[in-house]
Write a protein that holds these residues in place. Structure first.
Motif, mmCIF file in Angstrom:
data_model
loop_
_atom_site.group_PDB
_atom_site.id
_atom_site.type_symbol
_atom_site.label_atom_id
_atom_site.label_comp_id
_atom_site.label_asym_id
_atom_site.label_seq_id
_atom_site.Cartn_x
_atom_site.Cartn_y
_atom_site.Cartn_z
ATOM 1 N N SER A 1 0.855 -1.195 0.000
ATOM 2 C CA SER A 1 0.000 0.000 0.000
ATOM 3 C C SER A 1 0.888 1.242 0.000
ATOM 4 C CB SER A 1 -0.876 0.015 1.248
ATOM 5 O OG SER A 1 -0.071 0.196 2.394
ATOM 6 N N MET A 2 0.323 2.364 -0.455
ATOM 7 C CA MET A 2 1.080 3.620 -0.456
ATOM 8 C C MET A 2 1.532 3.954 0.961
ATOM 9 S SD MET A 2 2.438 5.975 -2.120
ATOM 10 C CE MET A 2 1.803 5.801 -3.786
ATOM 11 N N LYS A 3 0.662 3.674 1.937
ATOM 12 C CA LYS A 3 1.013 3.974 3.323
ATOM 13 C C LYS A 3 2.235 3.151 3.766
ATOM 14 C CE LYS A 3 -0.722 3.764 7.986
ATOM 15 N NZ LYS A 3 -1.694 3.164 8.871
ATOM 16 N N ALA A 4 2.234 1.858 3.414
ATOM 17 C CA ALA A 4 3.359 0.998 3.795
ATOM 18 C C ALA A 4 4.643 1.464 3.103
ATOM 19 C CB ALA A 4 3.057 -0.459 3.438
ATOM 20 N N ILE A 5 4.517 1.851 1.832
ATOM 21 C CA ILE A 5 5.700 2.302 1.096
ATOM 22 C C ILE A 5 6.297 3.542 1.764
ATOM 23 C CG2 ILE A 5 6.524 3.266 -1.100
ATOM 24 C CD1 ILE A 5 4.433 1.476 -2.508
ATOM 25 N N MET A 6 5.433 4.489 2.108
ATOM 26 C CA MET A 6 5.925 5.722 2.733
ATOM 27 C C MET A 6 6.557 5.432 4.092
ATOM 28 S SD MET A 6 5.613 8.324 0.814
ATOM 29 C CE MET A 6 5.685 7.563 -0.788
ATOM 30 N N THR A 7 5.899 4.576 4.876
ATOM 31 C CA THR A 7 6.402 4.266 6.222
ATOM 32 C C THR A 7 7.777 3.597 6.156
ATOM 33 O OG1 THR A 7 4.127 3.989 6.961
ATOM 34 C CG2 THR A 7 5.831 3.080 8.387
ATOM 35 N N VAL A 8 7.915 2.627 5.241
ATOM 36 C CA VAL A 8 9.203 1.940 5.103
ATOM 37 C C VAL A 8 10.249 2.897 4.544
ATOM 38 C CG1 VAL A 8 10.436 0.084 3.916
ATOM 39 C CG2 VAL A 8 8.150 -0.337 4.857
ATOM 40 N N SER A 9 9.835 3.739 3.598
ATOM 41 C CA SER A 9 10.796 4.648 2.969
ATOM 42 C C SER A 9 11.349 5.662 3.974
ATOM 43 C CB SER A 9 10.123 5.361 1.794
ATOM 44 O OG SER A 9 11.110 5.897 0.955
ATOM 45 N N ILE A 10 10.491 6.113 4.892
ATOM 46 C CA ILE A 10 10.969 7.029 5.941
ATOM 47 C C ILE A 10 12.048 6.326 6.769
ATOM 48 C CG2 ILE A 10 10.348 8.241 8.083
ATOM 49 C CD1 ILE A 10 7.536 8.700 6.783
ATOM 50 N N ALA A 11 11.797 5.065 7.146
ATOM 51 C CA ALA A 11 12.779 4.313 7.943
ATOM 52 C C ALA A 11 14.084 4.147 7.161
ATOM 53 C CB ALA A 11 12.199 2.955 8.337
ATOM 54 N N VAL A 12 13.956 3.872 5.862
ATOM 55 C CA VAL A 12 15.150 3.699 5.014
ATOM 56 C C VAL A 12 15.964 4.992 4.989
ATOM 57 C CG1 VAL A 12 15.913 3.376 2.618
ATOM 58 C CG2 VAL A 12 14.171 1.844 3.600
ATOM 59 N N GLU A 13 15.269 6.106 4.833
ATOM 60 C CA GLU A 13 15.990 7.392 4.830
ATOM 61 C C GLU A 13 16.725 7.601 6.149
ATOM 62 O OE1 GLU A 13 13.782 11.006 3.898
ATOM 63 O OE2 GLU A 13 15.192 12.189 5.062
ATOM 64 N N ASP B 1 0.532 24.211 5.749
ATOM 65 C CA ASP B 1 -0.556 23.420 5.175
ATOM 66 C C ASP B 1 0.037 22.180 4.499
ATOM 67 O OD1 ASP B 1 -2.647 22.315 3.724
ATOM 68 O OD2 ASP B 1 -3.568 24.273 3.340
ATOM 69 N N MET B 2 -0.296 20.994 5.053
ATOM 70 C CA MET B 2 0.323 19.746 4.587
ATOM 71 C C MET B 2 -0.615 18.904 3.728
ATOM 72 S SD MET B 2 2.691 18.687 7.800
ATOM 73 C CE MET B 2 3.875 19.877 8.447
ATOM 74 N N GLU B 3 -1.648 19.540 3.183
ATOM 75 C CA GLU B 3 -2.625 18.767 2.420
ATOM 76 C C GLU B 3 -1.981 17.964 1.287
ATOM 77 O OE1 GLU B 3 -6.015 20.893 0.978
ATOM 78 O OE2 GLU B 3 -7.070 19.007 0.611
ATOM 79 N N GLN B 4 -0.993 18.567 0.620
ATOM 80 C CA GLN B 4 -0.359 17.901 -0.524
ATOM 81 C C GLN B 4 0.984 17.263 -0.161
ATOM 82 O OE1 GLN B 4 -1.978 17.795 -3.488
ATOM 83 N NE2 GLN B 4 -3.630 18.986 -2.571
ATOM 84 N N LEU B 5 1.253 17.193 1.151
ATOM 85 C CA LEU B 5 2.534 16.612 1.577
ATOM 86 C C LEU B 5 2.310 15.135 1.866
ATOM 87 C CD1 LEU B 5 5.468 17.622 2.272
ATOM 88 C CD2 LEU B 5 4.765 17.454 4.655
ATOM 89 N N ASP B 6 3.126 14.257 1.251
ATOM 90 C CA ASP B 6 2.869 12.841 1.502
ATOM 91 C C ASP B 6 4.029 12.117 2.178
ATOM 92 O OD1 ASP B 6 2.589 12.706 -2.048
ATOM 93 O OD2 ASP B 6 4.426 12.753 -0.892
ATOM 94 N N VAL C 1 -0.126 8.978 7.332
ATOM 95 C CA VAL C 1 1.277 8.591 7.534
ATOM 96 C C VAL C 1 2.006 9.666 8.336
ATOM 97 C CG1 VAL C 1 3.485 8.165 6.380
ATOM 98 C CG2 VAL C 1 1.393 7.193 5.435
ATOM 99 N N ILE C 2 1.764 10.917 7.974
ATOM 100 C CA ILE C 2 2.459 12.009 8.649
ATOM 101 C C ILE C 2 1.968 12.141 10.096
ATOM 102 C CG2 ILE C 2 2.768 14.529 8.628
ATOM 103 C CD1 ILE C 2 2.960 14.245 5.539
ATOM 104 N N MET C 3 0.675 11.886 10.317
ATOM 105 C CA MET C 3 0.161 11.905 11.697
ATOM 106 C C MET C 3 0.854 10.830 12.533
ATOM 107 S SD MET C 3 -1.826 13.853 13.325
ATOM 108 C CE MET C 3 -2.215 13.851 15.052
ATOM 109 N N GLU C 4 1.102 9.669 11.935
ATOM 110 C CA GLU C 4 1.819 8.612 12.672
ATOM 111 C C GLU C 4 3.234 9.056 13.033
ATOM 112 O OE1 GLU C 4 1.596 4.846 10.695
ATOM 113 O OE2 GLU C 4 -0.559 4.676 11.047
ATOM 114 N N VAL C 5 3.869 9.772 12.123
ATOM 115 C CA VAL C 5 5.212 10.299 12.411
ATOM 116 C C VAL C 5 5.141 11.275 13.587
ATOM 117 C CG1 VAL C 5 7.054 11.797 11.517
ATOM 118 C CG2 VAL C 5 6.095 9.996 10.064
#
Lengths: 137, 98
Positions: A30-42, B45-50, B81-85
């Motif tokens: 999922s896009m969410k999983a990709i982003m989460t893993v990619s943050i960790a990789v960075e 504004d983070m609407e377009q930030l992924d 995702v950003i909220m989880e961060v």
């Protein structure tokens, strides 16, 4: 298992993230999983680029493996460098309860890795730092 | 990352698009430092930030510290995702998230 080896410089963070994101897309994460893993990789790669060989430049190898068992997919990613022995997991976690003015900026990256991945392991073996992360995708 | 900044008197709104990471966070830091003098409200504004990594968190924390002394800072339209961060790092307690 696939792997990429680069000079451990900050500029190459894009190469490493591109490699992992492409593999995760191929695995239909999922896009969410990709982003989460990619943050960790960075976070992990940038630590290696900043500290492993300073002031020299050495190499970092990133390995990717997908494990699939009864419909559950897990990404296993290893970061290997031959720099200064350093266990990022041994460091005390950043204090996340302080006010903004009391906060310092250190330690947040590895804290995010620990909280967002299912498993994080470190070993020093044959002169190499090996950090492994696992995440269900 | 793309930044779109609008200034209304003493309020500055910065819309971010794309990824706030090791490579792109210096651009946000420069933009905030250029605009922060004399303002009383900063809206991110983070609407377009992924995507947001700790390099971006550093810039956000630095902005929050500055705005604590001269007004308020608001973080808007945060995705999951950003909220989880923010939650994993305790930033959800120190930021005003709308």
């Amino acid at each position: 298992m696939k792997e990429v080896t680069v000079d451990a410089t900050l500029e190459n963070v894009d190469v490493i993230q591109g490699f992992i994101e492409e593999e995760l897309e191929n695995a239909e994460a999922s896009m969410k999983a990709i982003m989460t893993v990619s943050i960790a990789v960075e976070e992990i790669y940038v630590n290696i680029a900043h500290y492993a060989y300073t002031p020299e430049v050495g190499t970092a190898t990133v390995r990717y493996e997908l494990q699939e068992e009864s419909g559950v997919k897990r990404a296993i990613i290893q970061f290997i460098d031959s720099g200064t022995p350093y266990n990022p997991l041994a460091k005390e976690d950043a204090d996340t309860t302080l006010s903004a003015d009391e906060r310092s900026i250190g330690g947040l990256g590895i804290l995010m890795v620990k909280k967002s991945m299912d498993h994080v392991m470190y070993e020093f073996k044959d002169g190499q730092n090996i950090l492994t992360i696992e995440k269900e995708i | 990352m793309k930044l779109n900044t609008s200034v209304n008197g003493t309020e500055v709104i910065i819309e971010m698009e794309g990824r706030l990471d090791t490579t792109t966070s210096p651009a946000l830091e420069t933009e905030i430092n250029d605009k922060i003098a004399g303002i009383t409200s900063l809206v991110l504004d983070m609407e377009q930030l992924d995507y947001l990594s700790s390099a971006g968190l550093r810039v956000i924390l630095s902005a929050q510290k500055k705005m604590n002394r001269q007004g308020e800072m608001i973080v808007k339209n945060v995705n999951e995702v950003i909220m989880e961060v923010f939650e994993a790092t305790g930033f959800s307690d120190i930021l005003t998230i709308e």
